[in-house]
Write a protein that holds these residues in place. Structure first.
Motif, mmCIF file in Angstrom:
data_model
loop_
_atom_site.group_PDB
_atom_site.id
_atom_site.type_symbol
_atom_site.label_atom_id
_atom_site.label_comp_id
_atom_site.label_asym_id
_atom_site.label_seq_id
_atom_site.Cartn_x
_atom_site.Cartn_y
_atom_site.Cartn_z
ATOM 1 N N GLN A 17 0.826 -1.205 0.000
ATOM 2 C CA GLN A 17 0.000 0.000 0.000
ATOM 3 C C GLN A 17 0.860 1.255 0.000
ATOM 4 O O GLN A 17 0.583 2.215 -0.728
ATOM 5 C CB GLN A 17 -0.922 0.001 1.230
ATOM 6 C CG GLN A 17 -1.961 1.104 1.238
ATOM 7 C CD GLN A 17 -2.987 0.914 0.128
ATOM 8 O OE1 GLN A 17 -3.589 -0.139 0.016
ATOM 9 N NE2 GLN A 17 -3.174 1.923 -0.678
ATOM 10 N N LEU A 27 -2.974 0.061 8.475
ATOM 11 C CA LEU A 27 -3.089 -1.397 8.569
ATOM 12 C C LEU A 27 -2.219 -1.952 9.696
ATOM 13 O O LEU A 27 -2.653 -2.816 10.453
ATOM 14 C CB LEU A 27 -2.674 -2.039 7.240
ATOM 15 C CG LEU A 27 -3.494 -1.645 6.012
ATOM 16 C CD1 LEU A 27 -2.829 -2.167 4.743
ATOM 17 C CD2 LEU A 27 -4.914 -2.183 6.115
ATOM 18 N N THR A 111 -6.640 10.664 8.258
ATOM 19 C CA THR A 111 -7.650 10.198 7.299
ATOM 20 C C THR A 111 -8.178 11.345 6.459
ATOM 21 O O THR A 111 -8.324 11.225 5.235
ATOM 22 C CB THR A 111 -8.821 9.514 8.042
ATOM 23 O OG1 THR A 111 -8.309 8.430 8.832
ATOM 24 C CG2 THR A 111 -9.847 8.973 7.056
ATOM 25 N N ASN A 227 -8.057 4.271 -7.859
ATOM 26 C CA ASN A 227 -9.173 4.767 -7.048
ATOM 27 C C ASN A 227 -9.685 3.714 -6.081
ATOM 28 O O ASN A 227 -10.127 4.034 -4.970
ATOM 29 C CB ASN A 227 -10.313 5.260 -7.941
ATOM 30 C CG ASN A 227 -10.083 6.666 -8.451
ATOM 31 O OD1 ASN A 227 -9.314 7.421 -7.861
ATOM 32 N ND2 ASN A 227 -10.730 7.021 -9.549
ATOM 33 N N VAL A 228 -9.628 2.439 -6.495
ATOM 34 C CA VAL A 228 -10.048 1.357 -5.596
ATOM 35 C C VAL A 228 -9.127 1.298 -4.383
ATOM 36 O O VAL A 228 -9.582 1.146 -3.243
ATOM 37 C CB VAL A 228 -10.046 0.003 -6.340
ATOM 38 C CG1 VAL A 228 -10.295 -1.140 -5.360
ATOM 39 C CG2 VAL A 228 -11.084 -0.008 -7.442
ATOM 40 N N LEU A 229 -7.814 1.443 -4.624
ATOM 41 C CA LEU A 229 -6.852 1.420 -3.531
ATOM 42 C C LEU A 229 -7.045 2.609 -2.598
ATOM 43 O O LEU A 229 -7.004 2.471 -1.370
ATOM 44 C CB LEU A 229 -5.429 1.431 -4.088
ATOM 45 C CG LEU A 229 -5.057 0.257 -5.003
ATOM 46 C CD1 LEU A 229 -3.666 0.457 -5.575
ATOM 47 C CD2 LEU A 229 -5.141 -1.051 -4.242
ATOM 48 N N ARG A 230 -7.265 3.780 -3.193
ATOM 49 C CA ARG A 230 -7.466 4.983 -2.376
ATOM 50 C C ARG A 230 -8.734 4.884 -1.547
ATOM 51 O O ARG A 230 -8.759 5.265 -0.377
ATOM 52 C CB ARG A 230 -7.497 6.207 -3.289
ATOM 53 C CG ARG A 230 -6.166 6.511 -3.966
ATOM 54 C CD ARG A 230 -6.283 7.700 -4.883
ATOM 55 N NE ARG A 230 -5.012 8.010 -5.521
ATOM 56 C CZ ARG A 230 -4.835 8.097 -6.828
ATOM 57 N NH1 ARG A 230 -5.851 7.891 -7.654
ATOM 58 N NH2 ARG A 230 -3.649 8.390 -7.329
ATOM 59 N N ILE A 231 -9.797 4.392 -2.163
ATOM 60 C CA ILE A 231 -11.052 4.230 -1.433
ATOM 61 C C ILE A 231 -10.885 3.240 -0.286
ATOM 62 O O ILE A 231 -11.406 3.441 0.817
ATOM 63 C CB ILE A 231 -12.179 3.776 -2.392
ATOM 64 C CG1 ILE A 231 -12.538 4.923 -3.353
ATOM 65 C CG2 ILE A 231 -13.412 3.331 -1.614
ATOM 66 C CD1 ILE A 231 -13.482 4.512 -4.462
ATOM 67 N N ALA A 232 -10.116 2.165 -0.531
ATOM 68 C CA ALA A 232 -9.884 1.164 0.517
ATOM 69 C C ALA A 232 -9.159 1.782 1.707
ATOM 70 O O ALA A 232 -9.534 1.561 2.868
ATOM 71 C CB ALA A 232 -9.069 0.001 -0.051
ATOM 72 N N VAL A 233 -8.118 2.583 1.432
ATOM 73 C CA VAL A 233 -7.374 3.234 2.526
ATOM 74 C C VAL A 233 -8.277 4.209 3.275
ATOM 75 O O VAL A 233 -8.258 4.277 4.510
ATOM 76 C CB VAL A 233 -6.132 3.966 1.977
ATOM 77 C CG1 VAL A 233 -5.448 4.749 3.090
ATOM 78 C CG2 VAL A 233 -5.153 2.967 1.384
ATOM 79 N N CYS A 235 -11.500 4.090 3.590
ATOM 80 C CA CYS A 235 -12.462 3.327 4.390
ATOM 81 C C CYS A 235 -11.815 2.752 5.642
ATOM 82 O O CYS A 235 -12.407 2.763 6.726
ATOM 83 C CB CYS A 235 -13.072 2.197 3.549
ATOM 84 S SG CYS A 235 -14.184 2.750 2.248
ATOM 85 N N ILE A 236 -10.578 2.254 5.499
ATOM 86 C CA ILE A 236 -9.858 1.718 6.655
ATOM 87 C C ILE A 236 -9.613 2.816 7.675
ATOM 88 O O ILE A 236 -9.816 2.630 8.887
ATOM 89 C CB ILE A 236 -8.522 1.084 6.212
ATOM 90 C CG1 ILE A 236 -8.782 -0.180 5.395
ATOM 91 C CG2 ILE A 236 -7.650 0.762 7.430
ATOM 92 C CD1 ILE A 236 -7.540 -0.742 4.745
#
Length: 248
Positions: A17, A27, A111, A227-233, A235-236
């Motif tokens: 990441q 994480l 965040t 964008n999927v990776l950014r959204i995942a971070v 959200c975490i």
């Protein structure tokens, strides 16, 4: 055993990441909390565990790193290591109870910075004039370094914004912030290790897997939309913020 497994998985994903989008501490930090460490100890051990992977990433992109805003890379280097040392000393001087109550706010800040930097800021044109003069650039880098030594969440986004505003192209700013992230944590890691009370089993577990994630995970994650990776971070970070506030 489950704690070591979770810490190792978190280290691998965090290494990947950080190499791609940043936010790896979102994480490693909760994984170390799950393993039984208090928030301050989790923050310290997370910093030490991710340090080798940061050095690896910084070294691999060193040829693209450079100075900004009229400042040489050497000047940024010195400012970062001094600020990181001050931040580490401040962390060790902070009582565990106070830091535990402070953590949700630090994670919330990190965040918000991550979400703002990835979803709401406009990309700077390569030929745009610097927005920050040298004195402002050095002051901002020093503040970021102190924050990095103290907590560190979101420092990549903060440095990327500051370095591009100081005149570096995005690609070079990315390489430079990887170098400076490792530099500011050099002093912090030395101070933390000298102080002792390190969970070396967890640190080695997370550190080795973070390096592996940095090398091997990037090859896998390159196929995933950014964008999927950014959204995942994001959200975490949001979930961790809520969880830490409820933990109080």
């Amino acid at each position: 055993m489950w704690g070591y497994i979770l810490v190792g998985i978190a280290g691998f994903l965090a290494g990947a990441q950080n190499a791609v989008a940043g936010g790896g501490s979102f994480l490693t930090f909760p994984a170390l909390l799950f393993a039984g460490l208090d928030p301050r100890a989790a923050n310290i051990n997370s910093t030490i565990a991710l340090f080798p992977a940061q050095v690896t990433m910084g070294w691999s992109g060193r040829t693209m790193a450079g100075g900004a805003g009229g400042l040489s890379l050497r000047t940024l280097f010195i400012v970062s290591i001094v600020g990181g040392a001050i931040g580490a000393v401040l962390l060790l001087a902070t009582p565990v109870g106070f830091f535990t109550h402070l953590v949700p706010w630090l994670i919330l800040f990190a965040t918000v910075v991550f979400i703002w930097g990835n979803f709401f800021t406009k990309k700077r044109a390569e030929d745009a004039p610097p927005a920050l003069p040298a004195p402002a650039a050095i002051a901002i880098q020093f503040v970021i370094a102190v924050y990095g030594g103290y907590f560190g969440g979101g420092i990549g986004i903060l440095m990327l914004a500051a370095l591009t505003a100081a005149g570096l192209a995005v690609r070079n700013a990315g390489a430079t912030k990887n170098v400076l992230a490792g530099v500011m944590n050099v002093a912090a890691v030395v101070i933390f290790v000298a102080r002792g009370h390190i969970a070396w089993g967890l640190v080695l577990d997370q550190g080795i897997t973070a390096i592996a994630g940095g090398y091997l995970g990037v090859a896998i994650l390159r196929r995933a939309p950014m964008n999927v990776l950014r959204i995942a971070v994001a959200c975490i970070g949001t979930a961790l913020t809520i969880g830490m506030f409820l933990y109080q």
